[in-house]
Design a protein around this motif. Sequence first.
Motif, PDB file in Angstrom:
ATOM      1  N   ASP A 124     -32.278 -16.933 -15.645  1.00 26.92           N
ATOM      2  CA  ASP A 124     -32.029 -18.001 -14.676  1.00 26.92           C
ATOM      3  C   ASP A 124     -33.120 -17.960 -13.620  1.00 26.92           C
ATOM      4  O   ASP A 124     -33.209 -17.007 -12.848  1.00 26.92           O
ATOM      5  N   ILE A 125     -33.966 -18.969 -13.624  1.00 26.92           N
ATOM      6  CA  ILE A 125     -35.109 -19.002 -12.721  1.00 26.92           C
ATOM      7  C   ILE A 125     -34.978 -20.190 -11.780  1.00 26.92           C
ATOM      8  O   ILE A 125     -34.804 -21.332 -12.218  1.00 26.92           O
ATOM      9  N   ARG A 126     -35.058 -19.915 -10.522  1.00 28.34           N
ATOM     10  CA  ARG A 126     -35.080 -20.953  -9.487  1.00 28.34           C
ATOM     11  C   ARG A 126     -36.289 -20.653  -8.610  1.00 28.34           C
ATOM     12  O   ARG A 126     -36.263 -19.734  -7.785  1.00 28.34           O
ATOM     13  N   THR A 127     -37.350 -21.403  -8.798  1.00 32.93           N
ATOM     14  CA  THR A 127     -38.573 -21.112  -8.048  1.00 32.93           C
ATOM     15  C   THR A 127     -38.351 -21.251  -6.544  1.00 32.93           C
ATOM     16  O   THR A 127     -38.944 -20.502  -5.771  1.00 32.93           O
TER      17      THR A 127
ATOM     18  N   TYR B 241     -43.458 -17.962 -13.163  1.00 29.84           N
ATOM     19  CA  TYR B 241     -42.106 -18.521 -13.198  1.00 29.84           C
ATOM     20  C   TYR B 241     -42.232 -20.020 -13.016  1.00 29.84           C
ATOM     21  O   TYR B 241     -43.024 -20.495 -12.195  1.00 29.84           O
TER      22      TYR B 241
ATOM     23  N   ASP C 257     -42.955 -31.737 -17.244  1.00 31.41           N
ATOM     24  CA  ASP C 257     -42.236 -30.903 -18.203  1.00 31.41           C
ATOM     25  C   ASP C 257     -42.180 -31.601 -19.555  1.00 31.41           C
ATOM     26  O   ASP C 257     -41.780 -32.759 -19.626  1.00 31.41           O
TER      27      ASP C 257
ATOM     28  N   GLN D 227     -37.140 -26.323 -22.861  1.00 34.71           N
ATOM     29  CA  GLN D 227     -36.706 -25.314 -21.896  1.00 34.71           C
ATOM     30  C   GLN D 227     -37.436 -25.593 -20.582  1.00 34.71           C
ATOM     31  O   GLN D 227     -38.645 -25.425 -20.519  1.00 34.71           O
TER      32      GLN D 227
ATOM     33  N   ASP E  72     -39.929 -23.952 -13.215  1.00 30.58           N
ATOM     34  CA  ASP E  72     -38.700 -24.734 -13.361  1.00 30.58           C
ATOM     35  C   ASP E  72     -38.984 -26.165 -12.933  1.00 30.58           C
ATOM     36  O   ASP E  72     -40.150 -26.573 -12.846  1.00 30.58           O
ATOM     37  N   GLU E  73     -37.925 -26.914 -12.646  1.00 33.50           N
ATOM     38  CA  GLU E  73     -38.064 -28.311 -12.266  1.00 33.50           C
ATOM     39  C   GLU E  73     -38.886 -28.492 -10.985  1.00 33.50           C
ATOM     40  O   GLU E  73     -39.483 -29.544 -10.772  1.00 33.50           O
TER      41      GLU E  73
ATOM     42  N   GLN F 114     -36.680 -24.172 -17.428  1.00 33.87           N
ATOM     43  CA  GLN F 114     -36.855 -22.915 -16.702  1.00 33.87           C
ATOM     44  C   GLN F 114     -37.412 -21.868 -17.659  1.00 33.87           C
ATOM     45  O   GLN F 114     -36.844 -21.639 -18.721  1.00 33.87           O
TER      46      GLN F 114
END
Length: 160
Positions: free
Chosen positions: A2-5, A145, A25, A29, A147-148, A31
């Motif tokens: 679980d990655i949340r920049t 890392y 993106d 995937q 993510d969105e 994240q």
Amino acid sequence: MDIRTADLCDQFSDELDICEPLFGDFGGQIQFGGPIATIKCFEDNSLVRELTAEAGNGRVLVIDAGGSMRRAVVGDMLAQKAVDNGWAGIVVYGCVRDSAALADMPIGVKALGTHPMKTDKRGEGQRDIVVRFGGVTFRPGDWLYADEDGVIVARRALVK
């Protein structure tokens, strides 16, 4: 993973390099993260083919394609090879193709855009070198890392 920049930036801001918001993106995937492996190439994806055939072991392939908007260095076949060999993601400072197929694959793919034309195969390029784009220096072995919200780089693993 679980990655949340944004959360990583809040917690580790003094340890991070934050990439400029250049990328869209394209993978299934959103994240992803892992140790960095690098390639520098321009409109020739010969080394991308070689490296994606190797065991990824959860690494992220960072490709400095010189920002080319004239050829795609990653398509569905190379992305599938990366999936099959355990790569966590691919970040391309350039273009990808076969975007509909990439969107269904369990791998993170970020790129500047899409282009339908494949690259030449001249066997040119370099791998496992320091590359720089988007205001960030990407070193093999550092951690990326994504993510969105963006792409960040740390000198060590921040998420287990």
